[in-house]
Design a protein around this motif. Sequence first.
Motif, PDB file in Angstrom:
ATOM      1  N   TYR A  78      56.274  53.872  33.845  1.00 44.29           N
ATOM      2  CA  TYR A  78      55.914  52.621  34.502  1.00 44.29           C
ATOM      3  C   TYR A  78      54.992  52.888  35.687  1.00 44.29           C
ATOM      4  N   ASP A  79      55.349  53.857  36.506  1.00 48.64           N
ATOM      5  CA  ASP A  79      54.559  54.135  37.709  1.00 48.64           C
ATOM      6  C   ASP A  79      53.120  54.508  37.366  1.00 48.64           C
ATOM      7  N   ASP A  80      52.942  55.331  36.333  1.00 50.96           N
ATOM      8  CA  ASP A  80      51.580  55.730  35.946  1.00 50.96           C
ATOM      9  C   ASP A  80      50.767  54.540  35.456  1.00 50.96           C
ATOM     10  N   VAL A  81      51.367  53.737  34.585  1.00 53.33           N
ATOM     11  CA  VAL A  81      50.653  52.582  34.045  1.00 53.33           C
ATOM     12  C   VAL A  81      50.379  51.568  35.154  1.00 53.33           C
ATOM     13  N   ARG A  82      51.307  51.418  36.075  1.00 51.59           N
ATOM     14  CA  ARG A  82      51.121  50.471  37.191  1.00 51.59           C
ATOM     15  C   ARG A  82      49.947  50.888  38.073  1.00 51.59           C
ATOM     16  N   VAL A  83      49.854  52.177  38.377  1.00 55.95           N
ATOM     17  CA  VAL A  83      48.728  52.679  39.180  1.00 55.95           C
ATOM     18  C   VAL A  83      47.423  52.502  38.405  1.00 55.95           C
ATOM     19  N   ASP A  84      47.452  52.817  37.117  1.00 56.75           N
ATOM     20  CA  ASP A  84      46.255  52.646  36.281  1.00 56.75           C
ATOM     21  C   ASP A  84      45.830  51.178  36.222  1.00 56.75           C
ATOM     22  N   LEU A  85      46.798  50.276  36.215  1.00 49.87           N
ATOM     23  CA  LEU A  85      46.491  48.847  36.208  1.00 49.87           C
ATOM     24  C   LEU A  85      45.781  48.441  37.499  1.00 49.87           C
ATOM     25  N   ASP A  86      46.278  48.907  38.624  1.00 47.37           N
ATOM     26  CA  ASP A  86      45.608  48.623  39.903  1.00 47.37           C
ATOM     27  C   ASP A  86      44.177  49.141  39.907  1.00 47.37           C
ATOM     28  N   TYR A  87      44.000  50.376  39.436  1.00 47.42           N
ATOM     29  CA  TYR A  87      42.653  50.963  39.381  1.00 47.42           C
ATOM     30  C   TYR A  87      41.741  50.185  38.437  1.00 47.42           C
ATOM     31  N   ALA A  88      42.294  49.737  37.317  1.00 42.15           N
ATOM     32  CA  ALA A  88      41.489  48.984  36.345  1.00 42.15           C
ATOM     33  C   ALA A  88      41.013  47.660  36.941  1.00 42.15           C
ATOM     34  N   ILE A  89      41.867  47.007  37.704  1.00 43.63           N
ATOM     35  CA  ILE A  89      41.493  45.730  38.323  1.00 43.63           C
ATOM     36  C   ILE A  89      40.477  45.956  39.432  1.00 43.63           C
ATOM     37  N   THR A  90      40.804  46.830  40.367  1.00 46.69           N
ATOM     38  CA  THR A  90      39.917  47.048  41.512  1.00 46.69           C
ATOM     39  C   THR A  90      38.630  47.753  41.091  1.00 46.69           C
ATOM     40  N   GLY A  91      38.688  48.504  40.015  1.00 43.55           N
ATOM     41  CA  GLY A  91      37.484  49.175  39.504  1.00 43.55           C
ATOM     42  C   GLY A  91      36.419  48.198  39.025  1.00 43.55           C
ATOM     43  N   LEU A  92      36.832  46.979  38.726  1.00 41.89           N
ATOM     44  CA  LEU A  92      35.883  45.939  38.337  1.00 41.89           C
ATOM     45  C   LEU A  92      35.379  45.150  39.547  1.00 41.89           C
ATOM     46  N   GLY A  93      35.798  45.594  40.739  1.00 38.27           N
ATOM     47  CA  GLY A  93      35.392  44.889  41.949  1.00 38.27           C
ATOM     48  C   GLY A  93      36.195  43.628  42.185  1.00 38.27           C
ATOM     49  N   ILE A  94      37.368  43.567  41.580  1.00 42.55           N
ATOM     50  CA  ILE A  94      38.228  42.392  41.692  1.00 42.55           C
ATOM     51  C   ILE A  94      39.356  42.702  42.667  1.00 42.55           C
ATOM     52  N   LYS A  95      39.688  41.733  43.488  1.00 38.75           N
ATOM     53  CA  LYS A  95      40.734  41.894  44.500  1.00 38.75           C
ATOM     54  C   LYS A  95      42.084  41.445  43.952  1.00 38.75           C
ATOM     55  N   VAL A  96      43.104  42.277  44.170  1.00 39.01           N
ATOM     56  CA  VAL A  96      44.470  41.879  43.847  1.00 39.01           C
ATOM     57  C   VAL A  96      44.952  40.980  44.976  1.00 39.01           C
ATOM     58  N   ASN A  97      45.302  39.745  44.634  1.00 39.66           N
ATOM     59  CA  ASN A  97      45.740  38.772  45.639  1.00 39.66           C
ATOM     60  C   ASN A  97      47.204  38.901  45.991  1.00 39.66           C
ATOM     61  N   GLY A  98      47.991  39.304  45.016  1.00 40.05           N
ATOM     62  CA  GLY A  98      49.419  39.386  45.271  1.00 40.05           C
ATOM     63  C   GLY A  98      50.167  39.972  44.099  1.00 40.05           C
ATOM     64  N   VAL A  99      51.388  40.365  44.369  1.00 39.81           N
ATOM     65  CA  VAL A  99      52.259  40.930  43.340  1.00 39.81           C
ATOM     66  C   VAL A  99      53.599  40.214  43.428  1.00 39.81           C
ATOM     67  N   SER A 100      54.030  39.658  42.318  1.00 38.30           N
ATOM     68  CA  SER A 100      55.366  39.057  42.243  1.00 38.30           C
ATOM     69  C   SER A 100      56.302  40.097  41.644  1.00 38.30           C
ATOM     70  N   HIS A 101      57.326  40.455  42.387  1.00 36.37           N
ATOM     71  CA  HIS A 101      58.286  41.476  41.953  1.00 36.37           C
ATOM     72  C   HIS A 101      59.415  40.777  41.189  1.00 36.37           C
ATOM     73  N   ILE A 102      59.162  40.517  39.940  1.00 38.70           N
ATOM     74  CA  ILE A 102      60.052  39.677  39.133  1.00 38.70           C
ATOM     75  C   ILE A 102      61.412  40.330  38.906  1.00 38.70           C
ATOM     76  N   ALA A 103      61.438  41.611  38.547  1.00 38.28           N
ATOM     77  CA  ALA A 103      62.716  42.288  38.290  1.00 38.28           C
ATOM     78  C   ALA A 103      63.582  42.308  39.548  1.00 38.28           C
ATOM     79  N   THR A 104      62.959  42.585  40.676  1.00 34.99           N
ATOM     80  CA  THR A 104      63.688  42.619  41.948  1.00 34.99           C
ATOM     81  C   THR A 104      64.264  41.239  42.281  1.00 34.99           C
ATOM     82  N   MET A 105      63.458  40.202  42.074  1.00 33.87           N
ATOM     83  CA  MET A 105      63.908  38.838  42.355  1.00 33.87           C
ATOM     84  C   MET A 105      65.079  38.457  41.451  1.00 33.87           C
ATOM     85  N   LEU A 106      64.977  38.771  40.157  1.00 30.72           N
ATOM     86  CA  LEU A 106      66.062  38.422  39.229  1.00 30.72           C
ATOM     87  C   LEU A 106      67.347  39.154  39.586  1.00 30.72           C
ATOM     88  N   GLU A 107      67.226  40.407  39.962  1.00 28.74           N
ATOM     89  CA  GLU A 107      68.410  41.179  40.340  1.00 28.74           C
ATOM     90  C   GLU A 107      69.049  40.613  41.617  1.00 28.74           C
TER      91      GLU A 107
END
Length: 184
Positions: free
Chosen positions: A64-93
Amino acid sequence: MVINEDKLWYIIFIIYYCRNFNMFKKFNVYLVVLIAFLFSYVVRAADIKLETKEYKFYKIKGSYDDVRVDLDYAITGLGIKVNGVSHIATMLERTGKDIGRTKKMYDHAEAIQFCSATLSRNMMEADPMNISFCPYIIYIFSFPKEKKTIYLGYRKLPELSSAASKKAVAAIIKTYEDIIADAQ
């Protein structure tokens, strides 16, 4: 570049065809290694799709950690800003304890929200009511019993009537797909 299954079969056909004409006779070991490499690349890049008319997810093997980091790089690599992250698993728990529902749904689960000025401008110039599709979100999660299987996906946008809106939606879907392909 993503090599899909059709491209893989085309490559295998060419290699097999050339092999029959003794072009690769001395390279049999290399041929087997090449085919194995290409197959593993295709399985990784175009893993299992889970798709309905409402959503599309890809099932990926990895941490998960590797894919999550790769996802951030893939988004920002396109010059796109991440506005926010909803921590769904944490909220449900956290909230599950308050309502007496403690079943663990996800090992990890997040919704990554992002915005592209160009995509958003095109979408809203096509129809100001298209504001309802912002922000763009890619979901990433894993299940407790499948810790090395990661799901990446997005909510599909509806069919819109105007040609300009259809073009804007197609660009957003392409961006989703590009990001997910890069994150794998």
